[in-house]
Every structure is written in structure tokens, then in C-alpha cells.
Design an enzyme around this catalytic site. Structure first.
Site, PDB file in Angstrom:
ATOM      1  CB  CYS A  18     -28.996   2.568   7.430  1.00 37.29           C
ATOM      2  SG  CYS A  18     -30.771   2.354   7.256  1.00 37.29           S
TER       3      CYS A  18
ATOM      4  CG  HIS B 288     -27.342   3.408   3.887  1.00 34.79           C
ATOM      5  ND1 HIS B 288     -27.834   2.150   3.612  1.00 34.79           N
ATOM      6  CD2 HIS B 288     -28.395   4.155   4.323  1.00 34.79           C
ATOM      7  CE1 HIS B 288     -29.138   2.141   3.885  1.00 34.79           C
ATOM      8  NE2 HIS B 288     -29.494   3.347   4.300  1.00 34.79           N
TER       9      HIS B 288
ATOM     10  CG  ASN C 128     -32.734   2.173   2.721  1.00 28.99           C
ATOM     11  OD1 ASN C 128     -32.051   1.333   3.292  1.00 28.99           O
ATOM     12  ND2 ASN C 128     -32.942   3.372   3.226  1.00 28.99           N
TER      13      ASN C 128
HETATM   14  C1  LIG Z   1     -38.337  10.046   1.060  1.00 34.51           C
HETATM   15  C2  LIG Z   1     -37.734  10.976   0.013  1.00 34.51           C
HETATM   16  C3  LIG Z   1     -37.386  10.221  -1.245  1.00 34.51           C
HETATM   17  C4  LIG Z   1     -38.751  12.064  -0.328  1.00 34.51           C
HETATM   18  O1  LIG Z   1     -38.161  12.987  -1.228  1.00 34.51           O
HETATM   19  P1  LIG Z   1     -38.259  14.562  -0.925  1.00 34.51           P
HETATM   20  O2  LIG Z   1     -37.647  15.234  -2.064  1.00 34.51           O
HETATM   21  O3  LIG Z   1     -37.670  14.811   0.426  1.00 34.51           O
HETATM   22  O4  LIG Z   1     -39.839  14.767  -0.923  1.00 34.51           O
HETATM   23  P2  LIG Z   1     -40.742  15.562   0.123  1.00 34.51           P
HETATM   24  O5  LIG Z   1     -41.016  14.689   1.307  1.00 34.51           O
HETATM   25  O6  LIG Z   1     -40.161  16.915   0.377  1.00 34.51           O
HETATM   26  O7  LIG Z   1     -42.045  15.704  -0.725  1.00 34.51           O
HETATM   27  C5  LIG Z   1     -42.072  16.452  -1.943  1.00 34.51           C
HETATM   28  C6  LIG Z   1     -43.454  16.347  -2.543  1.00 34.51           C
HETATM   29  O8  LIG Z   1     -43.682  15.018  -3.039  1.00 34.51           O
HETATM   30  C7  LIG Z   1     -44.867  14.461  -2.460  1.00 34.51           C
HETATM   31  N1  LIG Z   1     -44.659  13.036  -2.247  1.00 34.51           N
HETATM   32  C8  LIG Z   1     -44.169  12.406  -1.154  1.00 34.51           C
HETATM   33  N2  LIG Z   1     -44.123  11.101  -1.377  1.00 34.51           N
HETATM   34  C9  LIG Z   1     -44.554  10.895  -2.634  1.00 34.51           C
HETATM   35  C10 LIG Z   1     -44.707   9.756  -3.422  1.00 34.51           C
HETATM   36  N3  LIG Z   1     -44.381   8.534  -2.999  1.00 34.51           N
HETATM   37  N4  LIG Z   1     -45.157   9.916  -4.690  1.00 34.51           N
HETATM   38  C11 LIG Z   1     -45.482  11.128  -5.181  1.00 34.51           C
HETATM   39  N5  LIG Z   1     -45.359  12.244  -4.456  1.00 34.51           N
HETATM   40  C12 LIG Z   1     -44.908  12.128  -3.206  1.00 34.51           C
HETATM   41  C13 LIG Z   1     -45.059  15.225  -1.174  1.00 34.51           C
HETATM   42  O9  LIG Z   1     -46.411  15.199  -0.787  1.00 34.51           O
HETATM   43  C14 LIG Z   1     -44.593  16.607  -1.555  1.00 34.51           C
HETATM   44  O10 LIG Z   1     -45.634  17.245  -2.286  1.00 34.51           O
HETATM   45  P3  LIG Z   1     -45.866  18.853  -2.181  1.00 34.51           P
HETATM   46  O11 LIG Z   1     -44.600  19.471  -2.716  1.00 34.51           O
HETATM   47  O12 LIG Z   1     -47.048  19.069  -3.051  1.00 34.51           O
HETATM   48  O13 LIG Z   1     -46.086  19.117  -0.737  1.00 34.51           O
HETATM   49  C15 LIG Z   1     -36.458  11.646   0.591  1.00 34.51           C
HETATM   50  O14 LIG Z   1     -36.812  12.599   1.565  1.00 34.51           O
HETATM   51  C16 LIG Z   1     -35.475  10.694   1.185  1.00 34.51           C
HETATM   52  O15 LIG Z   1     -34.922   9.863   0.508  1.00 34.51           O
HETATM   53  N6  LIG Z   1     -35.158  10.845   2.488  1.00 34.51           N
HETATM   54  C17 LIG Z   1     -34.115  10.142   3.166  1.00 34.51           C
HETATM   55  C18 LIG Z   1     -34.257   8.657   3.090  1.00 34.51           C
HETATM   56  C19 LIG Z   1     -33.258   8.039   3.968  1.00 34.51           C
HETATM   57  O16 LIG Z   1     -32.114   8.366   3.889  1.00 34.51           O
HETATM   58  N7  LIG Z   1     -33.725   7.193   4.864  1.00 34.51           N
HETATM   59  C20 LIG Z   1     -33.081   6.903   6.080  1.00 34.51           C
HETATM   60  C21 LIG Z   1     -31.753   6.406   6.021  1.00 34.51           C
HETATM   61  S1  LIG Z   1     -31.918   4.723   6.110  1.00 34.51           S
END
Ligand SMILES: CC(C)(COP(=O)(O)OP(=O)(O)OC[C@H]1O[C@@H](n2cnc3c(N)ncnc32)[C@H](O)[C@@H]1OP(=O)(O)O)[C@@H](O)C(=O)NCCC(=O)NCCS
Length: 347
Positions: A129, A272, A303
Site C-alpha cells: 500500500c 492511503h 482499500n
Molecule cells: C479491520 C478493522 C476495520 C477492524 O476494526 P477494529 O476496530 O480494529 O476491530 P477489532 O478487530 O478490534 O474487533 C472489534 C470487534 O468487532 C468484531 N468484528 C471483527 N470483524 C467484524 C465484522 N466484519 N463485522 C462485525 N464485527 C466484527 C470483533 O470480533 C470484535 O468483537 P469483540 O469486541 O466482541 O471481540 C481495523 O482494525 C482496520 O482497519 N485495521 C487496519 C486496516 C489497514 O490499515 N490495513 C492495512 C493497510 S493496507
């Protein structure tokens, strides 16, 4: 043994233009729009969760004919037309992609030939990315050292091919598209010094499962890799989120400082497009005032890795929210972990 010292012949070296500049930007967005409702037929999630946690309303997944090459060529043609540069003038084509599934040859050579940049130097880079910002930095250096006069820098991805559609941590995030920039000489500074780097100690946070050699061995052993053996991207989203929102915001500040630009003099911020909450967190850390235009292309595009920054820039330019000559901070970050950012002047 004695060594005789000889006087080396004086080699000629090249020097290039005083500065580099992005002259034109083009993008390609696949035709098929995939909304959150469709994603929720594949994973246990909801439109509300996806919208609030990532800011994504919809994304685009490529149809079979929308290959990485096809999308890259379309984006490059638009960039060339906007730059008013003929393909024959291109000296080098740099393509950043993680979804060209042939180890060799590089897809850049095919793209160079297809756009009509015949004979141009052409190579791929694997900077995920951060790829567009890496390619921009390389192009700028080439132009200033005289290695090339005009460079095509392209980010093109079909991440849907590398996404496990039933993985709730990634299926809603990744998408497809291509973005390209024509970069050439300039009389005034228009690409600031790059702030870039990597952190391989955290390489396991975003990885392709099942390396190609494992797939080859499975095939040779007559084993059907099946769905579980397919190469897909796995990501530990939360640590990546924190790294991007805090560590990378500092790299962005460094890029601004290197270019002599402050939050008060910056016009546009186009990071990004990984997650809308990361975009907002970075803008807060950088204390960007309200008047700075912020790219939010992720809402409709998802993304798209190396394609996301040029696609976001194109969207801003088409919406007329930004203007030629404005300063814009771009910053890419992702698998590696890798990062790169610089301040550019908009074409
Ligand atoms: C992936 C992303 C959106 C997840 O958001 P987050 O706030 O970190 O969420 P978490 O992984 O901490 O999960 C929070 C809760 O949502 C749940 N959850 C995860 N994916 C889910 C989905 N698709 N739908 C519903 N719930 C979901 C988890 O199980 C967790 O539940 P819990 O609190 O009961 O344990 C976020 O972490 C992100 O954008 N990360 C970086 C992405 C990125 O930059 N990528 C690489 C660069 S290219």
C-alpha cells in the site's frame, strides 16, 4: 601479491532536471459495485458495523476481463492524456502491485508495450500500500539524476483475488482498481523529499498465506490445495490500525517538515485509503485545519492498496474540490510493514 593502482578513466554521468513534478493522474474503477449488503451475505457482519468501523459504504471488485494489466493500461492512458505526454516519451514504467500472479516477467513490461511506451525501462515493485509513494520517490530521483525524463508510476490491484471472501476481518476492506501518474521535469520544486522506511519485525501483521512454492509442492504431490490452501491475505487489523493511526502520522509530519510545509500551508491531505478512522486519526494528529481538503475515496472504493492514492487524487480533482498548484500530502503504508510519504504539488 602486489596490486597496481591505475588511474580510472573519467566516466561520464548524467544530470537531470532541477525538479520533478506529477504532470497528470488517471484512474480505473472496475464496473461492478459491491455494497455492504452483498458483503454481509458472505461474512457475519452488518452494514452498520462496516460503515462505522471502516467508513466503507461500497467497493468495486473487478470482473474477469478487468485484469491488473487492463486496469493499469486504462489508468495510464488517462494520466498520459491529462499530462499531454505521448506514450513514446515515457522512459520508464514502474508498477506497484501485489496481485500480479506471475513471478516473472514483470507486468510493467507488458503494460509499457500496451500503452505504447515501447522500449521504456520497466519493472515492478513490491511495496504494497506504500507502492505509489515509493514509485513517486523513485521517479522523482530518476528525473533529477537524468536517468529518465518522463516516468509512468502505476499502482494496480485485484485484491479481490487475494481476499478470503468469508474472512470477516478482511472481506469488507479489500477492493480492486488502478491509478497512474505521469511524472516529469519541472522548473520549480513540486515533489518534496520522501519520508520512508520499513519495519520487518512486524512483517507478520499482514501476510499472504501459502507461498507459491508451497502451492507448487502441493501440486507436485498431487494434493488438491482446495479452499484452505489458497493464497489469501491475512491481517491482524487492530495492531495495524494503531500503527497506522499513530506511528505513520509521525512519518507524515516528517514528510511535511522535510518539504517545509506546515498544517497552516498545506492544502490537501490524501493518505492511503485503508480505513476512514485512520484517515481521521491522522488528520487530528497532524492538527490539520478545517480548510484542508481530505481524501475520503475509501467510502466508495474500499482499500485498493497501491492504487488508492492516485484514485483518491483523481476523485478530488474531478470533483473540483482541489486546484492545480495546491500542496498535497500523500502517504502510503501497509504490508511489510512499509511506509512512504511526500508533499506534492497537484497537477
Ligand atoms: C479491520 C478493522 C476495520 C477492524 O476494526 P477494529 O476496530 O480494529 O476491530 P477489532 O478487530 O478490534 O474487533 C472489534 C470487534 O468487532 C468484531 N468484528 C471483527 N470483524 C467484524 C465484522 N466484519 N463485522 C462485525 N464485527 C466484527 C470483533 O470480533 C470484535 O468483537 P469483540 O469486541 O466482541 O471481540 C481495523 O482494525 C482496520 O482497519 N485495521 C487496519 C486496516 C489497514 O490499515 N490495513 C492495512 C493497510 S493496507
Amino acid at each position: 601479491m602486489t596490486t597496481t593502482q591505475v588511474q580510472p578513466a573519467a566516466l561520464k554521468v548524467t544530470t537531470g532536471a532541477a525538479y520533478g513534478r506529477i504532470l497528470g493522474i488517471g484512474g480505473y474503477r472496475p464496473s461492478r459495485v459491491v455494497d455492504n449488503a452483498e458483503i454481509c451475505t458472505m461474512i457475519d457482519s452488518s452494514d452498520e458495523w462496516i460503515k462505522t468501523r471502516s467508513g466503507i459504504l461500497e467497493r468495486r471488485w473487478a470482473e474477469p476481463h478487468e485484469t491488473v494489466q487492463m486496469m493499469a493500461v486504462e489508468a495510464a492512458r488517462k494520466a498520459l492524456a491529462r499530462a499531454e505526454i505521448a506514450p513514446e516519451q515515457i522512459d520508464c514504467v514502474i508498477v506497484s502491485t501485489v496481485t500480479h500472479f506471475h513471478q516473472t516477467p514483470a507486468i510493467a513490461t507488458r503494460i509499457a508495450a500496451a500503452v505504447g511506451a515501447k522500449g521504456a525501462a520497466a519493472f515492478d515493485i513490491g511495496a504494497a500500500c506504500a507502492g505509489f509513494c515509493y514509485a513517486t520517490a523513485l521517479a522523482d530521483s530518476m528525473i533529477r539524476t537524468g536517468t529518465a525524463k518522463y516516468v509512468l508510476a502505476i499502482g494496480a490491484e485485484r485484491l479481490s483475488d487475494l481476499t478470503d471472501k468469508h474472512d470477516r476481518t478482511t472481506a469488507f476492506l479489500f477492493a480492486d482498481g488502478a491509478g497512474a501518474a505521469v511524472i516529469g521535469p519541472s522548473d520549480s520544486p513540486a515533489i518534496g523529499p520522501v519520508a520512508w522506511g520499513s519495519d520487518g519485525d512486524q512483517a507478520d501483521l499482514i501476510v499472504q498465506t501459502n507461498a507459491w512454492d508451497a502451492a507448487i509442492l502441493q501440486a507436485e504431490a498431487g494434493q488438491d490445495a482446495g479452499a484452505s490452501g489458497r493464497a489469501v491475505l491475512r491481517m491482524e487489523g487492530n495492531p495495524v490500525f494503531k500503527w497506522a493511526a499513530y506511528t505513520i502520522a509521525k512519518v507524515a509530519a516528517d514528510a511535511m517538515e522535510r518539504a517545509g510545509v506546515t498544517a497552516e500551508t498545506l492544502d490537501v491531505f490524501a493518505p492511503h485509503q485503508a480505513n476512514m478512522r485512520i484517515v481521521d486519526a491522522m488528520a487530528r494528529t497532524l492538527r490539520l485545519p478545517e480548510r484542508v481538503v481530505i481524501a475520503r475515496d475509501i467510502a466508495h472504493q474500499g482499500n485498493t492498496s497501491a492504487a488508492s492514492i492516485p484514485l483518491a487524487l483523481e476523485a478530488l480533482m474531478e470533483s473540483r474540490e482541489v486546484h492545480l498548484g495546491q500542496t498535497c500530502l500523500i502517504i502510503g503504508f501497509g504490508a511489510g510493514l512499509v511506509y512512504a510519504g511526500q508533499v506534492i504539488v497537484l497537477p
